[in-house]
Design a protein around this motif. Structure first.
Motif, short mmCIF file in Angstrom:
data_model
loop_
_atom_site.label_atom_id
_atom_site.label_comp_id
_atom_site.label_asym_id
_atom_site.label_seq_id
_atom_site.Cartn_x
_atom_site.Cartn_y
_atom_site.Cartn_z
N ALA A 30 0.85 -1.20 0.00
CA ALA A 30 0.00 0.00 0.00
C ALA A 30 0.88 1.25 0.00
CB ALA A 30 -0.89 0.00 1.24
N PHE A 31 0.33 2.38 -0.47
CA PHE A 31 1.06 3.65 -0.42
C PHE A 31 0.72 4.36 0.89
CE2 PHE A 31 1.12 3.01 -5.03
CZ PHE A 31 2.49 3.14 -5.22
N SER A 32 1.76 4.91 1.55
CA SER A 32 1.57 5.46 2.89
C SER A 32 0.50 6.56 2.92
CB SER A 32 2.89 6.00 3.43
OG SER A 32 3.45 6.94 2.56
N ASN A 33 0.55 7.48 1.94
CA ASN A 33 -0.40 8.60 2.01
C ASN A 33 -1.85 8.10 1.91
OD1 ASN A 33 0.13 7.85 -0.68
ND2 ASN A 33 -0.36 9.88 -1.47
N GLN A 62 10.20 6.22 7.83
CA GLN A 62 11.37 7.06 7.53
C GLN A 62 12.65 6.55 8.20
OE1 GLN A 62 9.86 10.86 8.83
NE2 GLN A 62 9.53 11.54 6.72
N ASN A 63 12.49 5.71 9.21
CA ASN A 63 13.67 5.29 9.98
C ASN A 63 13.84 3.78 10.04
OD1 ASN A 63 14.70 7.94 11.18
ND2 ASN A 63 12.51 8.03 11.61
N GLU A 64 13.21 3.09 9.11
CA GLU A 64 13.18 1.63 9.18
C GLU A 64 14.57 0.99 9.32
OE1 GLU A 64 9.36 0.37 6.88
OE2 GLU A 64 11.00 -0.89 6.19
N MET A 65 15.52 1.45 8.51
CA MET A 65 16.84 0.82 8.54
C MET A 65 17.58 1.14 9.84
SD MET A 65 17.82 1.44 4.55
CE MET A 65 19.49 0.87 4.66
N ALA A 184 17.84 15.82 4.65
CA ALA A 184 16.58 16.59 4.65
C ALA A 184 15.36 15.71 4.36
CB ALA A 184 16.66 17.72 3.62
N VAL A 185 15.57 14.51 3.81
CA VAL A 185 14.40 13.75 3.35
C VAL A 185 13.57 13.15 4.49
CG1 VAL A 185 15.34 13.21 1.07
CG2 VAL A 185 15.57 11.54 2.91
N ASN A 186 14.11 13.16 5.71
CA ASN A 186 13.29 12.65 6.81
C ASN A 186 12.72 13.76 7.69
OD1 ASN A 186 13.66 10.06 5.97
ND2 ASN A 186 15.44 9.69 7.28
N ARG A 187 12.91 15.01 7.23
CA ARG A 187 12.29 16.12 7.98
C ARG A 187 10.85 16.26 7.53
NH1 ARG A 187 16.95 19.84 6.50
NH2 ARG A 187 18.64 18.87 7.66
N PRO A 188 9.99 16.85 8.37
CA PRO A 188 8.59 16.98 7.97
C PRO A 188 8.45 17.82 6.70
CG PRO A 188 8.93 17.61 10.28
CD PRO A 188 10.28 17.41 9.69
N SER A 189 7.53 17.43 5.83
CA SER A 189 7.31 18.18 4.60
C SER A 189 6.41 19.37 4.89
CB SER A 189 6.59 17.32 3.56
OG SER A 189 7.20 16.08 3.46
N ARG A 352 10.42 11.94 0.89
CA ARG A 352 10.04 12.48 2.20
C ARG A 352 8.52 12.38 2.39
NH1 ARG A 352 10.24 19.11 2.16
NH2 ARG A 352 9.00 19.35 0.28
N ARG A 353 7.75 12.47 1.29
CA ARG A 353 6.29 12.34 1.44
C ARG A 353 5.84 10.90 1.35
NH1 ARG A 353 3.98 17.49 1.44
NH2 ARG A 353 5.23 18.97 0.28
N LYS A 354 6.53 10.11 0.57
CA LYS A 354 6.19 8.68 0.45
C LYS A 354 7.45 7.87 0.78
CE LYS A 354 2.73 9.43 -3.12
NZ LYS A 354 2.39 9.27 -4.52
N PRO A 355 7.77 7.74 2.08
CA PRO A 355 9.06 7.14 2.46
C PRO A 355 9.25 5.73 1.94
CG PRO A 355 7.84 7.95 4.40
CD PRO A 355 6.93 8.10 3.23
#
Ligand SMILES: C[S@@+](CC[C@H](N)C(=O)[O-])C[C@H]1O[C@@H](n2cnc3c(N)ncnc32)[C@H](O)[C@@H]1O
Length: 447
Positions: A30-33, A62-65, A184-189, A352-355
């Motif tokens: 599934a897509f997160s959004n 965003q932090n899975e790894m 920057a890709v894990n900062r809030p959009s 960042r929007r769809k990690p």
């Protein structure tokens, strides 16, 4: 707890719903959004619970790894974790190591209770791992590059971006800038909207929104954008300004793409991959709704999104048409003043929007996309009148789908001049990672 068997989804706690959604995203694709929208629309969450649920889903994705790396330090080498157990541990580890306001006992006891429902045999294991993690949390929160075998590996774990994508960012932005972009890709959009110039100016929209308790500031790069500072998407879509069609929710980077095409009133414009229509409707607004925009997409169901949005915004100049952009249409030949090819791509600029996109990237799929983009580029040039303007854009940062495609096009189609190209970034531009190239088809082209 599995989605299909969920009897009463309204009774799930935020953590249970996060688990349910993360399984849907990580296991079922599934897509997160969309998954978050679906879950929130069915839940009876209070505002704080909705925030907690959303923060957990995005935070874990965003932090899975990084979370898996921390979990592996708490388990014996070679321990194999069930999918369900791993997801429960990730959710709890995110709370223990990356959220300040959650008491450790709440994170642990809810994780153990959830495990009791879905994998009862692993309850003791989960309890032990999380209690150890809580005890060692100060140490686990400290991250040291020297713990990893090389700088790329360290950055990959730190940002939870797989190594091949770290390499792609380095190629796109250079080694130093690439690191800044990845950080920057894990900062809030930011949440940005575009004033509908057919109905209202940006200044007046700011006032209208203020009357409804919504605050915002003008975007720095686009003359039509407003960055919303105190409301969520669902709060915005409940405003009178929204139902009156005074604005569209859109990333500022997407606004810059439509602005690059700079269409004029009365022109014929082709938007080859238009759905859901965010850029098409901006083109229509820039044209003062004068002229014709042919908005195509391969999926008829997605074209309805454009029709509905055009109606809401009071736009009449868009004609939607289901068509495969890789197929040549003889009747298109030299018919259009401007063509926008906002091509299907690997999406590495919107992680960042769809990690989850970062974990699904495959070179084989990318090669198929590159072939598709090339066929579409040739058709785009064919549809342009001599003197006409083409904007080729993607929401990826990979030069293979961007600058290299433009070079390929210039080798394979005669009479094109590249006016300018731009890789929009996240670190400084505060935008999703869009790319565009603006080209003109020379009038004296030999046919
Ligand atoms: C990047 S999205 C376009 C976003 C859109 N321009 C906007 O701003 O809202 C790419 C679109 O290409 C469409 N697409 C995929 N394959 C296609 C094809 N062969 N021909 C035409 N459209 C296609 C997808 O359905 C998707 O809507």
């Amino acid at each position: 707890m599995k989605r299909k068997n969920t009897k009463n989804p309204h009774n799930l706690s935020p953590r249970e719903q996060a688990y349910d959604s993360l399984l849907a995203i990580d296991r079922e694709g599934a897509f997160s959004n969309l998954e978050i929208q679906r879950a929130l629309s069915r839940s009876l969450f209070s505002k704080p619970d909705a925030h907690l649920y959303t923060a957990l889903v995005y935070g874990v994705l965003q932090n899975e790894m990084l979370l898996d790396d921390r979990i592996s330090k708490m388990t014996k080498p070679g321990t194999r974790l069930d999918f369900e157990v791993r997801e429960i541990l990730r959710i709890a580890a995110f709370q223990l190591l990356m959220m300040n306001r959650i008491p450790p006992y709440a994170a642990i006891s809810e994780a153990v209770a959830l495990c009791g429902k879905v994998k009862p045999k692993a309850k003791g294991f989960v309890n032990g791992v999380l209690r150890n993690m809580a005890r060692q949390s100060d140490q686990l929160k400290r991250w040291q590059a020297s713990d990893y075998k090389d700088a790329i590996q360290a950055l990959s774990v730190r940002t939870s971006v797989p190594k091949p994508i770290v390499d792609i960012y380095a190629r796109a932005f250079g080694a130093k800038e690439g690191v800044r972009e990845l950080m920057a890709v894990n900062r809030p959009s930011p949440l940005t909207i575009r004033a509908n110039g057919l109905k209202i100016s940006r200044d007046d929209l700011l006032k209208e929104l203020a009357n409804e308790g919504i605050e915002g500031v003008k975007t720095a790069l686009s003359p039509s954008g407003i960055k919303i500072t105190n409301a969520s998407v669902s709060e915005l879509t409940q405003t009178q300004a929204y139902t009156a069609g005074l604005f569209t929710i859109q990333d500022q980077g997407a606004m810059l793409i439509a602005e690059a095409l700079s269409p004029e009133a009365g022109e014929r414009v082709l938007d080859m991959c238009a759905a859901p229509g965010g850029k098409t409707t901006y083109l229509a607004e820039m044209m003062g709704d004068q002229g014709v925009i042919t908005a195509r997409d391969i999926y008829p169901s997605r074209l309805k999104l454009i029709d509905n949005q055009a109606k809401l915004l009071g736009i009449g100049c868009i004609q939607t048409e289901a068509f495969d952009g890789t197929a040549r249409k003889a009747a298109d030949h030299e018919q259009y003043d401007r063509v926008l090819l906002d091509a299907p791509c690997s999406g590495l600029g919107i992680i960042r929007r769809k990690p989850e996109i970062r974990y699904r990237f495959e070179f084989k799929k990318q090669r198929a996309l590159i072939d598709m983009q090339r066929k579409m580029l040739i058709n785009a040039v064919d549809a342009l009148k001599p003197g006409g303007t083409l904007v080729y854009s993607t929401c990826t940062v990979d030069p293979k789908e961007n600058a290299e495609q433009v070079r390929w096009l210039c080798r394979n189609a005669t009479g094109l001049t590249v006016l300018n190209t731009r890789q929009i970034g996240t670190a400084d531009d505060q935008c999703d990672g869009f790319y565009y190239a603006k080209l003109v088809k020379n009038s004296a082209q030999s046919k």
